[in-house]
Scaffold this motif. Structure first.
Motif, PDB file in Angstrom:
ATOM      1  N   SER A  32     -90.282   4.485 -28.037  1.00 55.97           N
ATOM      2  CA  SER A  32     -89.556   3.201 -28.724  1.00 55.97           C
ATOM      3  C   SER A  32     -88.669   3.974 -29.856  1.00 55.97           C
ATOM      4  O   SER A  32     -87.860   3.260 -30.274  1.00 55.97           O
ATOM      5  CB  SER A  32     -90.708   2.272 -29.330  1.00 55.97           C
ATOM      6  N   TRP A  33     -89.024   4.759 -30.480  1.00 55.08           N
ATOM      7  CA  TRP A  33     -88.463   5.581 -31.647  1.00 55.08           C
ATOM      8  C   TRP A  33     -87.021   6.062 -30.798  1.00 55.08           C
ATOM      9  O   TRP A  33     -85.820   5.947 -31.587  1.00 55.08           O
ATOM     10  CB  TRP A  33     -89.078   6.733 -32.188  1.00 55.08           C
ATOM     11  N   THR A  34     -87.050   6.394 -29.559  1.00 53.42           N
ATOM     12  CA  THR A  34     -85.818   6.917 -29.057  1.00 53.42           C
ATOM     13  C   THR A  34     -84.922   5.674 -28.858  1.00 53.42           C
ATOM     14  O   THR A  34     -83.488   5.988 -29.335  1.00 53.42           O
ATOM     15  CB  THR A  34     -86.078   7.651 -27.763  1.00 53.42           C
ATOM     16  N   ARG A  35     -85.438   4.625 -28.566  1.00 57.01           N
ATOM     17  CA  ARG A  35     -84.242   3.520 -28.471  1.00 57.01           C
ATOM     18  C   ARG A  35     -83.996   2.961 -29.726  1.00 57.01           C
ATOM     19  O   ARG A  35     -82.741   2.534 -29.501  1.00 57.01           O
ATOM     20  CB  ARG A  35     -85.298   2.437 -27.573  1.00 57.01           C
ATOM     21  N   GLU A  36     -84.739   3.066 -30.676  1.00 50.66           N
ATOM     22  CA  GLU A  36     -84.186   2.458 -31.808  1.00 50.66           C
ATOM     23  C   GLU A  36     -83.349   3.325 -32.596  1.00 50.66           C
ATOM     24  O   GLU A  36     -82.449   2.895 -33.287  1.00 50.66           O
ATOM     25  CB  GLU A  36     -85.664   2.273 -32.961  1.00 50.66           C
ATOM     26  N   THR A  37     -83.335   4.575 -32.299  1.00 50.30           N
ATOM     27  CA  THR A  37     -82.486   5.396 -33.060  1.00 50.30           C
ATOM     28  C   THR A  37     -81.312   6.150 -32.360  1.00 50.30           C
ATOM     29  O   THR A  37     -80.554   6.819 -32.744  1.00 50.30           O
ATOM     30  CB  THR A  37     -83.289   6.671 -33.889  1.00 50.30           C
ATOM     31  N   ASN A  38     -81.598   6.024 -31.084  1.00 45.45           N
ATOM     32  CA  ASN A  38     -80.592   6.579 -30.091  1.00 45.45           C
ATOM     33  C   ASN A  38     -80.680   7.985 -30.185  1.00 45.45           C
ATOM     34  O   ASN A  38     -79.643   8.539 -30.153  1.00 45.45           O
ATOM     35  CB  ASN A  38     -79.168   5.994 -30.421  1.00 45.45           C
ATOM     36  N   LEU A  39     -81.734   8.502 -30.538  1.00 46.41           N
ATOM     37  CA  LEU A  39     -81.929  10.150 -30.788  1.00 46.41           C
ATOM     38  C   LEU A  39     -82.903  10.628 -29.700  1.00 46.41           C
ATOM     39  O   LEU A  39     -84.105   9.915 -29.809  1.00 46.41           O
ATOM     40  CB  LEU A  39     -82.148  10.492 -32.139  1.00 46.41           C
ATOM     41  N   GLU A  40     -82.593  11.659 -29.009  1.00 42.50           N
ATOM     42  CA  GLU A  40     -83.643  12.183 -27.968  1.00 42.50           C
ATOM     43  C   GLU A  40     -84.522  13.288 -28.938  1.00 42.50           C
ATOM     44  O   GLU A  40     -83.890  13.784 -29.850  1.00 42.50           O
ATOM     45  CB  GLU A  40     -82.888  12.940 -26.924  1.00 42.50           C
ATOM     46  N   PRO A  41     -85.873  13.380 -28.232  1.00 47.83           N
ATOM     47  CA  PRO A  41     -86.692  14.298 -29.059  1.00 47.83           C
ATOM     48  C   PRO A  41     -85.842  15.830 -29.089  1.00 47.83           C
ATOM     49  O   PRO A  41     -85.441  16.250 -28.004  1.00 47.83           O
ATOM     50  CB  PRO A  41     -87.843  14.296 -28.347  1.00 47.83           C
ATOM     51  N   SER A  42     -86.190  16.499 -30.298  1.00 53.49           N
ATOM     52  CA  SER A  42     -85.376  17.535 -30.400  1.00 53.49           C
ATOM     53  C   SER A  42     -86.253  18.787 -30.712  1.00 53.49           C
ATOM     54  O   SER A  42     -86.072  20.165 -30.851  1.00 53.49           O
ATOM     55  CB  SER A  42     -84.093  17.682 -31.286  1.00 53.49           C
ATOM     56  N   ILE A  43     -87.694  18.562 -30.891  1.00 50.32           N
ATOM     57  CA  ILE A  43     -88.602  19.719 -31.292  1.00 50.32           C
ATOM     58  C   ILE A  43     -89.529  19.700 -30.177  1.00 50.32           C
ATOM     59  O   ILE A  43     -90.058  18.490 -29.675  1.00 50.32           O
ATOM     60  CB  ILE A  43     -89.262  18.964 -32.779  1.00 50.32           C
ATOM     61  N   SER A  44     -89.975  20.947 -30.010  1.00 50.78           N
ATOM     62  CA  SER A  44     -90.846  21.153 -28.890  1.00 50.78           C
ATOM     63  C   SER A  44     -92.224  21.947 -29.451  1.00 50.78           C
ATOM     64  O   SER A  44     -92.100  22.807 -30.274  1.00 50.78           O
ATOM     65  CB  SER A  44     -90.403  21.931 -27.836  1.00 50.78           C
TER      66      SER A  44
END
Length: 640
Positions: A32-44
């Motif tokens: 949901s956060w990805t869709r809202e911000t158009n940002l993919e997860p960048s931290i592992s």
């Protein structure tokens, strides 16, 4: 505290927020956060072998740990000791993604520890960060409820030492102790707590099942004794600091020890659940708790008042099968010594059937009891105690020890020297009565018929006829196991008893007659005998009284004559002897070893047949005196 009907232990439940549900919610929140911000997860982030792909902004906005760690790298691995592991990390991440996470007693301790590790404080998130929110929930919800506090405390076990450093454990302990004190002080339960009352347990042999049932009558006690020992120990300390009386604290400790130390079922459970070395692991666990329990027990005069004495002896018996430290063994011995004068002979440790030592005298139970009684005697003397209390306590312990010797005297494996050592544990002057010692020696002589005459005599030298009751004296006169010297002492002691009885009877007779005549006013200086005119049905006549007195004098003269003949016979055969007569005259007599009872008549030079004939004649005389005393007693009863 109020408990719902049919309530079970709160420690048996679990959080409604299970790990699969939390993981599913976190994945949905990340998408949901990805869709809202158009940002993919960048931290592992790797936690306990599990990898999480997350967004950087939520992490650095609420976690000081990530704010610092992500400045030079996008891959982070949390240490293995991260509080709560991957499960608590998933819940923390839900909070960072602004999901309305609900706290409960099952997850709040792990979340509080994880939030502290990740530095989720007001510096990075205001106004309500995870640290503040967790503390608020603990203070306003958890610590106001007994069950919730127990759950949180139990969940703190895998979080130690972090949960201790954050004072979650200590706050739970103080809360539980406070509510327990309020439970005791509650008016309708103040004096009627079914579990803490020692009625039914005092003066009985220890029974683990009965004590277990008693502990289960109060649910709050049942909850406390189910806790790990480290938590239980802290709660006991807090109860005492908050002013709970020792008569309530002591039974709680007793119930805990009964469950985890004395119960064979618990020991067997630990043996069966251990992956390897079951017996050894179980013994180690029990020994650790045992040594901790000793430190918690009441001290000195409070020991016997708060806890049944049988409990201390049950612990003593259990200690014999455990590998305890030397200091712990000394401590449990001192605890038993402090309540020894309150014990019963049934509490003393008896040798177990089929003991491997081969001799009852060398078995561990007897040696332990011997050591404890010696510690008691030495302690009383060392402390310089004086007065009636000391004499009473010492006589009680001496009597208990003689009863204990009586129970093991019939064992064929008990050697002569060992039996003598057991007798000498209590100094002769401390024994107020020798009745049980006499019974023990008699039992030993019956079961050990192979003893020499010298050994029998040396055993009986520990007996003093003056400290035997009249019934025991009568038995001693007729006891063929006793040496003749002791029989003669008992005979002459019986003579004194009988003479005193007749004398008291005569004095009472005169007093009653004088009182009756003084009341009626017939007693005058010139009046006739006070016995004249008395009805024959209510009193003895003067002539009957004079006849009875004459018979007594005749019997005494016969005894005097018999003793004089014995004196003459001894003086002609052994001039070095000296015989004490009834008139108080004395002569030379052979010196006896220290501690040996002195006889009234020296009989060493007479033959065995002569000794028995003399004893028989004296016994007949005393029986005649006794019959006369009974006759006068009846006369006294008629006067009344």
């Amino acid at each position: 505290m109020e408990y719902p009907k049919g309530r079970t232990s709160p420690l048996m439940g679990s959080s409604p927020y299970s790990s699969p549900n939390i993981a599913l919610l976190l994945r949905r929140r990340i998408l949901s956060w990805t869709r809202e911000t158009n940002l993919e997860p960048s931290i592992s982030v790797r936690v306990s072998g599990k990898i999480f792909e997350l967004h950087k902004k939520p992490l650095i906005s609420k976690c000081g740990y990530f704010n610092k760690a992500l400045q030079g790298s996008s891959e982070i691995e949390l240490p293995d000791n991260f509080p709560g592991g991957s499960e608590s990390f998933e819940m923390v991440m839900l909070f960072t993604y602004d999901y309305p996470l609900i706290l409960d007693p099952f997850n709040v301790s792990a979340l509080r520890c994880a939030a502290d590790f990740l530095e989720m404080t007001e510096e990075y998130h205001h106004p309500l960060n995870l640290v503040e929110r967790s503390d608020l929930y603990l203070n306003q919800v958890v610590f106001q409820n007994w069950d919730d506090t127990l759950i949180v405390l139990q969940k703190c076990v895998p979080l130690i030492p972090v949960s201790e450093e954050l004072l979650i454990v200590s706050r739970c302990v103080e809360s539980l102790a406070f509510m327990a004190c309020m439970e005791i002080l509650e008016p309708e339960r103040k004096t009627n707590s079914p579990a803490l009352s020692m009625q039914g347990l005092t003066g009985r042999n220890w029974n683990c099942e009965i004590v277990k049932e008693r502990a289960g009558q109060d649910l709050w006690i049942k909850d406390l004794i189910a806790l790990p020992f480290e938590f239980f120990k802290q709660i006991i300390g807090s109860l005492r600091r908050q002013g709970m009386r020792e008569k309530y604290v002591g039974p709680i400790i007793m119930f805990y020890a009964n469950k985890w130390v004395l119960s064979k079922k618990t020991h067997k459970f630990w043996e069966e659940t251990s992956e390897e070395n079951g017996i050894e692991n179980a013994n180690t666990k029990v020994s650790t708790i045992f040594e901790g329990i000793i430190d918690l027990l009441p001290v000195e005069e409070k020991a016997g008042m708060a806890i049944p004495v049988a409990f201390y002896f049950a612990l003593l018996s259990r200690s014999l099968s455990l590998k305890l430290s030397k200091d712990s063994k000394i401590m449990i011995h001192e605890k038993v010594v402090s309540v020894l004068h309150l014990a019963r002979d049934a509490d003393f440790l008896l040798p177990e059937k089929g003991n491997k030592s081969g001799s009852v005298g060398s078995c561990l139970e007897v040696e332990t009891m011997e050591r404890i009684v010696k510690m008691y005697v030495v302690g009383k003397r060392k402390n310089g105690c004086q007065g009636q209390t000391l004499l009473c306590d010492m006589s009680v312990v001496a009597d208990l020890w003689d009863r204990y010797i009586l129970q093991i005297a019939s064992d064929p494996s008990l050697g002569f020297e060992r039996f003598v050592q057991l007798i000498e544990v209590i100094p002769a002057v401390e024994r107020e009565t020798h009745d049980h010692l006499y019974a023990a020696i008699t039992t030993y002589l019956l079961e050990h018929s192979g003893l020499s005459r010298e050994e029998k005599s040396s055993l009986c030298n520990y007996l003093e006829c003056r400290k035997l009751s009249q019934e025991t004296c009568v038995h001693a006169v007729q006891n063929n196991q006793m040496p003749l010297r002791l029989i003669m002492q008992a005979l002459f002691l019986q003579q004194l008893h009988t003479h005193q009885t007749v004398k008291d009877c005569s004095g009472s007779f005169r007093y009653v007659q004088a009182s009756e005549l003084a009341i009626t006013g017939t007693l005058t200086p010139n009046s006739a005998s006070p016995y004249d005119g008395c009805p024959p049905s209510t009193s003895l006549s003067n002539k009957e009284y004079d006849s009875a007195s004459f018979r007594i004098q005749t019997l005494e003269k016969e005894i005097m004559s018999l003793k004089k003949s014995l004196q003459c016979e001894n003086s002609t055969k052994v001039p070095s002897f000296r015989v004490s007569g009834l008139d108080g005259s004395s002569g030379m007599r052979r010196r006896k070893p220290l501690g040996q009872v002195r006889g009234c008549i020296g009989l060493g030079s007479m033959s065995w047949g002569s000794q028995r004939r003399c004893a028989g004649r004296i016994l007949k005389l005393f029986r005649r005196i006794a019959m006369l005393g009974k006759g006068k007693g009846k006369g006294k009863g008629m006067m009344k």
